[in-house]
Design a protein around this motif. Structure first.
Motif, PDB file in Angstrom:
ATOM      1  N   GLU A 221       0.591  -1.487  -0.051  1.00  0.00           N
ATOM      2  CA  GLU A 221      -0.210  -0.319  -0.212  1.00  0.00           C
ATOM      3  C   GLU A 221       0.991   1.464   0.034  1.00  0.00           C
ATOM      4  O   GLU A 221       1.814   1.199   0.659  1.00  0.00           O
ATOM      5  CB  GLU A 221      -1.156  -0.088   1.122  1.00  0.00           C
ATOM      6  CG  GLU A 221      -2.313  -1.191   1.177  1.00  0.00           C
ATOM      7  CD  GLU A 221      -2.256  -1.004   2.681  1.00  0.00           C
ATOM      8  OE1 GLU A 221      -2.253  -2.046   3.727  1.00  0.00           O
ATOM      9  OE2 GLU A 221      -3.752   0.271   2.418  1.00  0.00           O
TER      10      GLU A 221
ATOM     11  N   ARG B 168      -5.057   6.206  -2.208  1.00  0.00           N
ATOM     12  CA  ARG B 168      -4.727   4.774  -1.947  1.00  0.00           C
ATOM     13  C   ARG B 168      -3.846   4.344  -3.796  1.00  0.00           C
ATOM     14  O   ARG B 168      -5.248   3.767  -4.114  1.00  0.00           O
ATOM     15  CB  ARG B 168      -4.771   5.293  -0.883  1.00  0.00           C
ATOM     16  CG  ARG B 168      -4.956   5.930   0.181  1.00  0.00           C
ATOM     17  CD  ARG B 168      -6.258   4.985   1.297  1.00  0.00           C
ATOM     18  NE  ARG B 168      -5.349   4.157   1.937  1.00  0.00           N
ATOM     19  CZ  ARG B 168      -5.949   3.817   3.360  1.00  0.00           C
ATOM     20  NH1 ARG B 168      -7.130   4.219   3.845  1.00  0.00           N
ATOM     21  NH2 ARG B 168      -5.103   3.462   3.611  1.00  0.00           N
TER      22      ARG B 168
ATOM     23  N   VAL C  84      -3.067   0.136  -3.605  1.00  0.00           N
ATOM     24  CA  VAL C  84      -2.323  -0.798  -3.492  1.00  0.00           C
ATOM     25  C   VAL C  84      -1.846  -1.663  -4.173  1.00  0.00           C
ATOM     26  O   VAL C  84      -3.240  -1.888  -5.711  1.00  0.00           O
ATOM     27  CB  VAL C  84      -4.076  -1.829  -3.028  1.00  0.00           C
ATOM     28  CG1 VAL C  84      -3.971  -3.051  -1.608  1.00  0.00           C
ATOM     29  CG2 VAL C  84      -4.997  -0.638  -1.506  1.00  0.00           C
TER      30      VAL C  84
ATOM     31  N   ARG D  24     -14.990   6.448  -3.252  1.00  0.00           N
ATOM     32  CA  ARG D  24     -16.098   6.216  -2.332  1.00  0.00           C
ATOM     33  C   ARG D  24     -17.378   6.764  -2.412  1.00  0.00           C
ATOM     34  O   ARG D  24     -17.241   7.649  -1.197  1.00  0.00           O
ATOM     35  CB  ARG D  24     -14.915   5.832  -1.330  1.00  0.00           C
ATOM     36  CG  ARG D  24     -13.996   5.209  -1.154  1.00  0.00           C
ATOM     37  CD  ARG D  24     -12.740   5.206   0.467  1.00  0.00           C
ATOM     38  NE  ARG D  24     -13.757   4.624   1.288  1.00  0.00           N
ATOM     39  CZ  ARG D  24     -13.712   4.389   2.807  1.00  0.00           C
ATOM     40  NH1 ARG D  24     -12.097   5.510   2.774  1.00  0.00           N
ATOM     41  NH2 ARG D  24     -13.773   3.926   3.828  1.00  0.00           N
TER      42      ARG D  24
ATOM     43  N   VAL E 243      -9.403   4.985  -4.322  1.00  0.00           N
ATOM     44  CA  VAL E 243      -8.331   3.982  -4.294  1.00  0.00           C
ATOM     45  C   VAL E 243      -8.206   3.016  -5.504  1.00  0.00           C
ATOM     46  O   VAL E 243      -9.337   2.607  -5.566  1.00  0.00           O
ATOM     47  CB  VAL E 243      -9.265   2.977  -3.121  1.00  0.00           C
ATOM     48  CG1 VAL E 243      -7.480   1.653  -2.774  1.00  0.00           C
ATOM     49  CG2 VAL E 243      -9.411   3.348  -1.859  1.00  0.00           C
TER      50      VAL E 243
ATOM     51  N   VAL F   3      -6.413  -0.180  -7.012  1.00  0.00           N
ATOM     52  CA  VAL F   3      -6.730  -2.004  -7.129  1.00  0.00           C
ATOM     53  C   VAL F   3      -5.303  -2.444  -8.023  1.00  0.00           C
ATOM     54  O   VAL F   3      -6.563  -2.253  -9.008  1.00  0.00           O
ATOM     55  CB  VAL F   3      -7.304  -1.802  -5.657  1.00  0.00           C
ATOM     56  CG1 VAL F   3      -6.969  -3.146  -5.845  1.00  0.00           C
ATOM     57  CG2 VAL F   3      -7.543  -1.499  -5.005  1.00  0.00           C
TER      58      VAL F   3
ATOM     59  N   VAL G 274     -10.579  -6.482  -2.508  1.00  0.00           N
ATOM     60  CA  VAL G 274      -9.427  -5.700  -1.957  1.00  0.00           C
ATOM     61  C   VAL G 274     -10.050  -4.858  -2.150  1.00  0.00           C
ATOM     62  O   VAL G 274     -10.331  -3.914  -1.514  1.00  0.00           O
ATOM     63  CB  VAL G 274      -7.836  -5.657  -2.500  1.00  0.00           C
ATOM     64  CG1 VAL G 274      -7.457  -5.044  -2.344  1.00  0.00           C
ATOM     65  CG2 VAL G 274      -7.803  -6.925  -2.304  1.00  0.00           C
TER      66      VAL G 274
ATOM     67  N   MET H 102     -11.574  -1.898   0.500  1.00  0.00           N
ATOM     68  CA  MET H 102     -11.271  -0.474   1.314  1.00  0.00           C
ATOM     69  C   MET H 102     -12.459   0.522   1.304  1.00  0.00           C
ATOM     70  O   MET H 102     -12.718   1.739   2.005  1.00  0.00           O
ATOM     71  CB  MET H 102     -10.234  -0.531  -0.239  1.00  0.00           C
ATOM     72  CG  MET H 102      -8.859  -1.349   0.183  1.00  0.00           C
ATOM     73  SD  MET H 102      -7.756  -0.409   1.190  1.00  0.00           S
ATOM     74  CE  MET H 102      -7.117   0.567   1.167  1.00  0.00           C
ATOM     75  N   GLN H 103     -13.615   0.371   0.364  1.00  0.00           N
ATOM     76  CA  GLN H 103     -14.206   1.274   0.505  1.00  0.00           C
ATOM     77  C   GLN H 103     -14.897   1.218   2.112  1.00  0.00           C
ATOM     78  O   GLN H 103     -15.546   2.466   2.590  1.00  0.00           O
ATOM     79  CB  GLN H 103     -15.214   0.614  -0.831  1.00  0.00           C
ATOM     80  CG  GLN H 103     -16.382  -0.424  -0.597  1.00  0.00           C
ATOM     81  CD  GLN H 103     -17.524  -0.098   0.582  1.00  0.00           C
ATOM     82  OE1 GLN H 103     -17.971   1.006   0.622  1.00  0.00           O
ATOM     83  NE2 GLN H 103     -18.012  -1.354   0.340  1.00  0.00           N
TER      84      GLN H 103
ATOM     85  N   GLY I  33     -11.305   1.392   4.297  1.00  0.00           N
ATOM     86  CA  GLY I  33      -9.674   2.039   3.486  1.00  0.00           C
ATOM     87  C   GLY I  33      -8.687   1.251   4.677  1.00  0.00           C
ATOM     88  O   GLY I  33      -7.697   1.541   4.274  1.00  0.00           O
ATOM     89  N   ASP I  34      -9.070   0.240   4.551  1.00  0.00           N
ATOM     90  CA  ASP I  34      -7.790  -1.167   6.041  1.00  0.00           C
ATOM     91  C   ASP I  34      -7.935  -2.094   4.677  1.00  0.00           C
ATOM     92  O   ASP I  34      -7.737  -3.163   5.721  1.00  0.00           O
ATOM     93  CB  ASP I  34      -7.601  -1.182   7.019  1.00  0.00           C
ATOM     94  CG  ASP I  34      -6.776  -2.027   7.978  1.00  0.00           C
ATOM     95  OD1 ASP I  34      -5.713  -2.107   6.257  1.00  0.00           O
ATOM     96  OD2 ASP I  34      -6.979  -1.361   8.804  1.00  0.00           O
ATOM     97  N   VAL I  35      -6.655  -2.640   3.874  1.00  0.00           N
ATOM     98  CA  VAL I  35      -6.598  -4.192   3.810  1.00  0.00           C
ATOM     99  C   VAL I  35      -6.401  -5.711   4.383  1.00  0.00           C
ATOM    100  O   VAL I  35      -7.060  -6.062   4.160  1.00  0.00           O
ATOM    101  CB  VAL I  35      -5.222  -4.138   2.503  1.00  0.00           C
ATOM    102  CG1 VAL I  35      -4.996  -5.382   2.163  1.00  0.00           C
ATOM    103  CG2 VAL I  35      -5.627  -3.410   1.287  1.00  0.00           C
TER     104      VAL I  35
END
Length: 459
Positions: free
Chosen positions: A44, A52, A54, A71, A228, A230, A405, A409-410, A413-415
């Motif tokens: 990340e 962000r 990823v 988001r 984000v 990805v 993923v 994330m949506q 906000g954290d994998v």
């Protein structure tokens, strides 16, 4: 949660073998941390503008998935008279830019043999492309360009508004979609989950007059600090980050803030009926308000286990209503993850209109029993195993890995919330499922929607 369908029988052994293979690739985590389920190492980064990035390398020779997460979904539509704009704007994003007008954009993707599309939900909008890894720089160029330089005329905007109205009319000619719309309208008072992702019909009909608002919507939410990126597949993280900086860094940050209005306690059972003009079997939907998605909550995961254990094809209720008595041909429960409090829903389609009351009684009886008596430990264990293996079996292509993923994330906000979520499943017990059923699946927290042909309603 968005969970895969339960798998049983011989399929389970195949999945177990696949899961064992995937788990063998798990990176080690020391310090007694919970066992990881996500079998890939994700890197990340955050660009200076807040985007962000990823990256998930995986064994997929020559294939890459590029997912851009906004988001923002229909949850963001807090202004009266302007519902449905998140979905509408998904359409507008394919209108092109000066460098890549719509036809040129599509021609490039066609030459690459790329699979490209988008979708909108209550909480997020996603633009995705799967193509050859060698095309990644071209994809970055294309996608970053439309997120920074989208342009469309009033005429194009109004034409797309007509297409969205046509989509609404097509979708809501299906009984299930109309039930879903009525359920939200009835179950929620003030929260934007009161309308579907498509929006209220009256707002969709007014969309051709909202060109200026569409520009405002783009300015508010299509910002890097609300998005984000990805990328999953046959990629090198360092090269992906280098390309992300090259193409996405000029994107100006400045996302708006959002404050949703939560509903208070429901305060009693609610009911609504749809008299359907065309022939159909009757439907019955029972739905209860439940909390927002919480990755570390055993109570939240207990509702996932409850949905699978009590209403799936391996449940006693399914055997009774679908297989033995053959009163219904559809029985399903859903506990879908949302960023704000949402619904746990049971849906049935009844084969004999005269049995709707008896089917309702059977479901209510099963729900009461769930709130009184813990499910057997062996049943809880098998459901948790099934959910775990089903999740792992779904991670079989770059597109599905990227989407998984992207979804977490949506939401958070954290994998790492993927691992946190599945670690919480380990804490689910029969008593926990019982307590969750007793707390949430109670009559004063319930909304009932029925749908039947007009002639049945007049009986």
């Amino acid at each position: 949660m968005m969970l895969r369908s339960p798998l049983v029988g011989s399929a389970l052994s195949v999945l177990a073998a696949l899961a064992a293979t995937l788990l063998a690739k798990e990176p080690e985590r020391g310090g007694g941390s919970p066992r990881r389920i996500f079998p890939f190492a994700a890197s990340e980064s955050v660009l200076d503008n807040g985007l962000r990035v990823v990256v998930v390398p995986m064994d997929s020779p020559g294939i890459v998935a590029h997912y851009l997460v906004v988001r923002t979904g229909s949850r963001n539509e807090v202004e009266p008279g302007l519902s449905g704009f998140a979905h509408f704007f998904e359409h507008m994003m394919f209108r092109g830019t000066e460098r890549y007008p719509s036809d040129k954009y599509n021609d490039v993707l066609k030459r690459l043999g790329a699979d490209s599309n988008a979708f909108t939900t209550d909480d997020w909008t996603c633009y995705h492309v799967v193509a050859a890894s060698s095309a990644l720089e071209t994809l970055m160029d294309l996608e970053s360009d439309r997120f920074m330089n989208l342009k469309y005329t009033v005429e194009a905007f109004q034409k797309e508004a007509g297409a969205v109205l046509g989509e609404y009319n097509k979708n809501f000619s299906v009984p299930f979609m109309s039930i879903h719309e009525k359920l939200r309208e009835t179950a929620f008072d003030r929260h934007t989950y009161k309308h579907t992702t498509m929006g209220f019909l009256k707002d969709i009909e007014d969309m051709p007059h909202q060109y200026d608002y569409s520009l405002k919507f783009f300015e508010r939410w299509y910002r890097p600090d609300n998005c984000v990126l990805v990328v999953a597949g046959d990629v090198d993280p360092g090269r992906v980050l280098e390309l992300a900086k090259k193409y996405y860094s000029p994107w100006r940050k400045g996302a708006a803030s959002l404050a949703t209005t939560l509903d208070g306690p429901q305060g009693g059972e609610r009911k609504a009926h749809i008299a359907w003009k065309n022939p159909t079997l009757p439907y019955l939907v029972l739905s209860w308000r439940v909390p927002a998605f919480r990755p570390d909550s055993a109570e939240d995961r207990s509702l996932d286990v409850l949905a699978a254990a009590a209403f799936s094809e391996t449940s006693p209720l399914y055997k009774d209503l679908v297989l033995d008595k053959q009163w219904v041909d559809v029985l399903a429960a859903s506990h879908e993850e949302r960023r704000d409090p949402y619904l746990f829903t049971v849906t049935v389609r009844v084969k004999d209109p005269g049995k709707v009351g008896a089917v309702r009684d059977a479901i209510e009886s099963a729900v009461k029993e769930l709130g009184r008596k813990p499910l057997p430990a062996v049943r809880i264990a098998s459901v948790k195993l099934n959910l775990r293996y089903s999740f792992l079996a779904g991670l079989d292509t770059p597109g599905r890995v990227a989407e998984t993923v992207a979804n977490f994330m949506q939401l958070t906000g954290d994998v790492a919330s993927i691992d946190t979520t599945y670690a919480a499943f380990e804490e689910v017990t029969g008593a926990g499922v019982r307590d969750a059923a007793a707390r949430f699946l109670k009559p004063e927290n319930r909304t009932e929607i029925t749908l039947a042909p007009e002639k049945e309603a007049k009986r």
